[in-house]
Design a protein around this motif. Structure first.
Motif, short mmCIF file in Angstrom:
data_model
loop_
_atom_site.label_atom_id
_atom_site.label_comp_id
_atom_site.label_asym_id
_atom_site.label_seq_id
_atom_site.Cartn_x
_atom_site.Cartn_y
_atom_site.Cartn_z
N TYR A 1 4.20 -0.47 15.25
CA TYR A 1 4.93 0.55 14.51
C TYR A 1 3.95 1.58 13.96
O TYR A 1 2.81 1.27 13.66
N ARG A 2 4.42 2.83 13.80
CA ARG A 2 3.66 3.85 13.11
C ARG A 2 4.10 3.82 11.66
O ARG A 2 5.30 3.85 11.35
N VAL A 3 3.12 3.76 10.75
CA VAL A 3 3.39 3.77 9.32
C VAL A 3 2.66 4.95 8.68
O VAL A 3 1.61 5.36 9.15
N VAL A 4 3.25 5.50 7.62
CA VAL A 4 2.68 6.64 6.93
C VAL A 4 2.77 6.39 5.42
O VAL A 4 3.79 5.90 4.93
N ARG A 5 1.69 6.75 4.71
CA ARG A 5 1.71 6.67 3.24
C ARG A 5 2.02 8.08 2.73
O ARG A 5 1.18 8.98 2.84
N GLY B 1 0.80 -1.21 0.00
CA GLY B 1 0.00 0.00 0.00
C GLY B 1 0.83 1.27 0.00
O GLY B 1 0.31 2.37 0.08
N GLY B 2 2.16 1.12 -0.09
CA GLY B 2 3.04 2.28 -0.12
C GLY B 2 3.29 2.91 1.23
O GLY B 2 3.80 4.03 1.31
N PHE B 3 2.95 2.21 2.31
CA PHE B 3 3.18 2.74 3.65
C PHE B 3 4.65 2.58 4.03
O PHE B 3 5.23 1.52 3.81
N GLU B 4 5.21 3.62 4.60
CA GLU B 4 6.59 3.58 5.10
C GLU B 4 6.55 3.38 6.61
O GLU B 4 5.82 4.07 7.32
N VAL B 5 7.35 2.44 7.10
CA VAL B 5 7.45 2.21 8.54
C VAL B 5 8.34 3.31 9.10
O VAL B 5 9.50 3.44 8.72
N ARG B 6 7.77 4.12 10.03
CA ARG B 6 8.47 5.30 10.53
C ARG B 6 9.08 5.11 11.91
O ARG B 6 10.17 5.60 12.17
N GLU B 7 8.34 4.48 12.83
CA GLU B 7 8.89 4.33 14.19
C GLU B 7 8.21 3.21 14.94
O GLU B 7 7.08 2.85 14.65
#
Length: 70
Positions: A37-41, A20-26
């Motif tokens: 984890y917090r993920v953001v697209r 889904g294009g989500f980046e794992v941030r923290e």
């Protein structure tokens, strides 16, 4: 709940792009058998949580001859 500033990333997921294009941030918390984890697209700024069960990594791989169990 623990702060990611003091948490190690045992699954080495921070910086990885997932489905889904989500980046794992923290890594935001852990406990029991899981990590969150917090993920953001980046395309739309949508954020979500990704829960990973780290205890499952210690289980042996099923033998194909015996899978699924009877």
């Amino acid at each position: 709940v623990s702060s990611s500033s003091v948490l190690e990333d045992p699954l080495d997921l921070i910086g990885v792009t997932i489905h889904g294009g989500f980046e794992v941030r923290e890594l935001v918390s852990f406990g029991g058998l899981s990590l969150v984890y917090r993920v953001v697209r980046p395309s739309d700024g949508c954020s979500a949580a990704l829960k990973c069960y780290d205890g499952l990594a210690d289980l042996p791989e099923p033998d194909d001859a015996e899978w699924p169990p009877a």
